[in-house]
Design an enzyme around this catalytic site. Structure first.
Site: not given
Length: 485
Positions: A189-190, A193, A131, A290, A13, A15-16, A186, A35
């Site tokens: 995808h990242n 991103e 996502s 980065r 539990l 935020v997501m 995924k 949790n």
């Protein structure tokens, strides 16, 4: 009368997790939640979940006992060992045919392993990319599920109900493929991103440092760009960031330290590309950028010693901004072309049957890289599922042709101004390399054969036939084994 069983259970539990189960409940599903720190369960049930259709559980056993069969237990926990630890705790309370779902950013080889291990115990496993951040989780994320195909009919309704929808109402969620396919997609995808964000940052630095534009002027540019071919979530939020001021009236973005963080998914994408021999140059440069940003103290010291070009732009600023739009668009096309090449290579390596147009549809809404541009990618692969490279689709051939002159002018100006544009320039170098019917690799192969007897193929002989030259007259005829990427 016994308590109604829950449709799905969720562990984690943060935020997501909180937002995702609130999304599920809002679509009419009853959700059991747990949790590791059980106080969080009580706080959630008495807080955001108050008077809603949830069951708060204080143990994994209680959570599993509260689920309809086949049980569906979803985890949104930190990738790596925590996922394996929770799986080990869940398994004793499940029966054959029950389903464990990993909704975190797990590395796809771990998902391949977990699928095999759990199927060996009669259980089903789903590794799914989710996502869209916390807002997407609450209002509708992009969901990319893979794993045990037999699990899909049992989770399809929930996943598609909670996912983002396109303007025409299609769910941004569909079955990706076997074992690690969902988490691989995924991961790509990242990586894309990472590339999109780096491209935008290079455009920002060219406007700020090269053209001397104010945040307000750049805010207006990004607002205009968001109405055209660059229309996307990341362009939209960049516009908003450039217009934001703090309580003292200072531009917030100017107060942020220029050191970028990362969680590793971009690096995984680059490593996968190296493993599969795919030229994922733009995303690789975005990851390295980065890394370079992270050595802030070194850069500050180097700036005092290393002197380079510091000229100022003296041309037509409005024309340059238009060129910059074209450069970003063309570079973005290259980034997606490279990402799709990587997915195609991984599908061949792992025996996945990926739906490339469907993947573009999944990315149309809810996720961080969502953009109008993805509709054209879907059309390209719907028209030709065997398309080997996005750059060869007629729409993108035309788009790059129109953008090419401005793209080149931007790279030239950046070099003259001494402003680094590693993603934009590497995209152009890839484009020029990909369209080149003869590269200097013939000389490279000669060098390899000279020092290591690695052999070479000849233009006047059939492919697959290898030759060795005794370059020095002293090397003899013995050749080394060969390896081709």
């Amino acid at each position: 009368m016994s308590e109604k069983l829950c449709d799905i259970g969720l562990i984690g539990l943060a935020v997501m997790g909180e937002n995702l189960v609130l999304n599920m409940e809002s679509r009419g599903y009853r959700v059991a939640v747990f949790n590791r720190t059980v106080e969080k369960v009580d706080a959630f049930i008495e807080g955001r979940a108050k008077d809603k259709n949830f069951k708060g559980c204080h143990s994994i056993e209680e959570l599993c006992a509260s689920l309809e069969r086949p049980r569906k237990v979803m985890m949104l926990v930190k990738a790596g060992q925590p996922v394996d630890d929770f799986i080990a705790q869940i398994v004793p309370f499940l029966e054959p045919g029950d389903i464990i779902i990993d909704g975190g950013n797990s590395h796809f080889p771990d998902t391949i392993r977990r699928t095999e291990e759990l199927e060996g115990k009669g259980l089903l496993f789903v590794g799914t990319g989710v996502s869209g951040g916390e807002e997407g989780a609450l209002k509708g994320p992009s969901i990319m599920p893979g794993g045990s195909p037999d699990a899909w009919p049992h989770v399809k309704e929930i996943f598609q109900a909670i996912s983002a929808k396109t303007d025409s109402g299609e769910a941004c969620c569909d079955w990706v493929g076997e074992d690690g396919a969902g988490h691989f997609v995924k991961m790509v995808h990242n990586g894309i991103e990472y590339g999109d964000m780096q491209l935008i940052c290079e455009g920002y630095q060219l406007m700020k440092q090269g053209l001397g534009m104010s945040n307000a002027e750049m805010h207006a540019v990004f607002n205009e760009w968001n109405q055209g071919v660059l229309d996307s979530y990341l362009i939209e939020i960049t516009r908003d960031i450039l217009g934001h001021v703090d309580e003292d009236g200072n531009a917030t973005v100017d107060l942020i330290l220029d050191t970028a963080g990362q969680k590793g998914t971009g690096k995984w994408t680059g490593v996968a590309a190296l493993d599969l021999g795919q030229p994922l140059t733009l995303i690789g440069e975005a990851v390295f950028s980065r890394c370079l940003s992270a050595i802030k103290d070194e850069r500050v010291d180097a700036a005092k010693v290393l002197k380079g070009e510091t000229s100022t732009f003296s041309g037509d600023k409005a024309a340059f901004v238009n060129d910059l739009r074209d450069a970003l668009y063309a570079s973005k096309i290259v980034s997606y072309a490279q990402g799709y090449q990587l997915m195609r290579a991984a599908a061949e390596e792992n025996g996945w049957n990926l739906n490339y147009g469907g993947i573009a549809l999944m990315w149309r809404g809810g996720c961080i890289i969502r953009s109008a541009f993805l509709g054209e990618i879907k059309k390209a692969f719907d028209k030709n599922p065997e398309l080997v490279n996005l750059l060869l689709d007629p729409f993108f051939v035309d788009a790059v042709a129109k953008a090419q002159a401005g793209w080149r002018r931007v790279v030239v100006s950046a070099v003259e101004l001494g402003i680094p544009v590693p993603a934009i320039s590497s995209a152009l170098a890839y484009f020029d390399g990909y369209r080149c019917d003869r590269l200097p690799a013939n000389l490279l192969q000669a060098q390899r054969d000279y020092f290591g007897a690695h052999t070479y193929e000849r233009v006047d002989k059939p492919r697959g036939e290898f030759f060795h030259t005794n370059w020095t007259g002293r090397g003899g005829t013995t050749a080394s084994s060969t390896y081709n990427v």
